[in-house]
Design a protein around this motif. Structure first.
Motif, PDB file in Angstrom:
ATOM      1  N   ASP A  74      29.966   5.958  50.637  1.00 42.29           N
ATOM      2  CA  ASP A  74      28.799   5.167  51.046  1.00 42.29           C
ATOM      3  C   ASP A  74      28.051   4.589  49.844  1.00 42.29           C
ATOM      4  OD1 ASP A  74      29.347   5.586  53.685  1.00 42.29           O
ATOM      5  OD2 ASP A  74      27.961   7.280  53.893  1.00 42.29           O
ATOM      6  N   LEU A  75      27.912   5.382  48.787  1.00 43.09           N
ATOM      7  CA  LEU A  75      27.220   4.899  47.597  1.00 43.09           C
ATOM      8  C   LEU A  75      27.998   3.745  46.958  1.00 43.09           C
ATOM      9  CD1 LEU A  75      24.951   5.105  45.515  1.00 43.09           C
ATOM     10  CD2 LEU A  75      26.342   6.819  44.306  1.00 43.09           C
ATOM     11  N   PHE A  76      29.305   3.884  46.896  1.00 47.76           N
ATOM     12  CA  PHE A  76      30.147   2.832  46.325  1.00 47.76           C
ATOM     13  C   PHE A  76      30.024   1.547  47.142  1.00 47.76           C
ATOM     14  CE2 PHE A  76      34.234   0.650  45.683  1.00 47.76           C
ATOM     15  CZ  PHE A  76      34.187   0.511  44.297  1.00 47.76           C
ATOM     16  N   ALA A  77      30.025   1.672  48.458  1.00 52.04           N
ATOM     17  CA  ALA A  77      29.876   0.496  49.329  1.00 52.04           C
ATOM     18  C   ALA A  77      28.520  -0.170  49.103  1.00 52.04           C
ATOM     19  CB  ALA A  77      30.041   0.903  50.788  1.00 52.04           C
ATOM     20  N   PHE A  78      27.483   0.634  48.932  1.00 51.56           N
ATOM     21  CA  PHE A  78      26.147   0.098  48.670  1.00 51.56           C
ATOM     22  C   PHE A  78      26.121  -0.654  47.339  1.00 51.56           C
ATOM     23  CE2 PHE A  78      21.899   0.675  46.769  1.00 51.56           C
ATOM     24  CZ  PHE A  78      21.155  -0.042  47.688  1.00 51.56           C
ATOM     25  N   LEU A  83      26.217  -5.699  44.078  1.00 50.72           N
ATOM     26  CA  LEU A  83      26.964  -6.552  43.144  1.00 50.72           C
ATOM     27  C   LEU A  83      27.280  -7.915  43.761  1.00 50.72           C
ATOM     28  CD1 LEU A  83      29.491  -4.100  41.440  1.00 50.72           C
ATOM     29  CD2 LEU A  83      27.556  -5.274  40.378  1.00 50.72           C
ATOM     30  N   GLU A  84      27.589  -7.929  45.056  1.00 48.14           N
ATOM     31  CA  GLU A  84      27.841  -9.201  45.738  1.00 48.14           C
ATOM     32  C   GLU A  84      26.616 -10.101  45.679  1.00 48.14           C
ATOM     33  OE1 GLU A  84      28.983  -8.252  49.720  1.00 48.14           O
ATOM     34  OE2 GLU A  84      31.051  -7.808  49.165  1.00 48.14           O
ATOM     35  N   TYR A  85      25.445  -9.542  45.983  1.00 48.90           N
ATOM     36  CA  TYR A  85      24.228 -10.346  45.989  1.00 48.90           C
ATOM     37  C   TYR A  85      23.846 -10.802  44.587  1.00 48.90           C
ATOM     38  CZ  TYR A  85      23.461  -9.388  50.909  1.00 48.90           C
ATOM     39  OH  TYR A  85      23.595  -9.333  52.272  1.00 48.90           O
TER      40      TYR A  85
END
Length: 109
Positions: A74-78, A83-85
């Motif tokens: 979950d932390l990695f996905a966050f 990073l995308e934004y």
């Protein structure tokens, strides 16, 4: 450009980021063409912001591959979302800067 299509196809990047990438790539081409015909040659400068935005994009695309190797939680996905934004914002700001640099180059004729 083609790698972005593959990333989009496999849902590794969101559509909005893909659109920003495509707009940026085409803006580089259009800028070069306009300068070539108006200034009788391409006088094209690469800004620090442009380099930073490309670095952030390449970093993001590399990090997006890590879940394919089982590195995810979950932390990695966050962190990936953040990073995308950040990358999207840098690409948009870089695009706006490119417009100002093109206007400046055209006025120098």
């Amino acid at each position: 450009f083609f790698s972005s299509i593959v990333y989009l196809y496999y849902s590794l990047i969101p559509l909005w980021l893909f659109i920003i990438i495509v707009i940026r790539i085409f803006s580089i081409g259009v800028t070069a063409i306009v300068l070539y015909f108006i200034k009788n040659g391409v006088v094209y400068t690469i800004s620090l912001l442009g380099k930073i935005s490309v670095f952030s994009l390449m970093t993001l695309l590399s990090v997006k591959l890590l879940p394919l190797f089982g590195i995810t939680n979950d932390l990695f996905a966050f962190i990936l979302t953040i990073l995308e934004y950040i990358t999207g914002a840098l690409l948009v700001i870089s695009f706006i800067e490119r417009i100002f640099l093109l206007r400046k180059a055209l006025k120098e004729k």
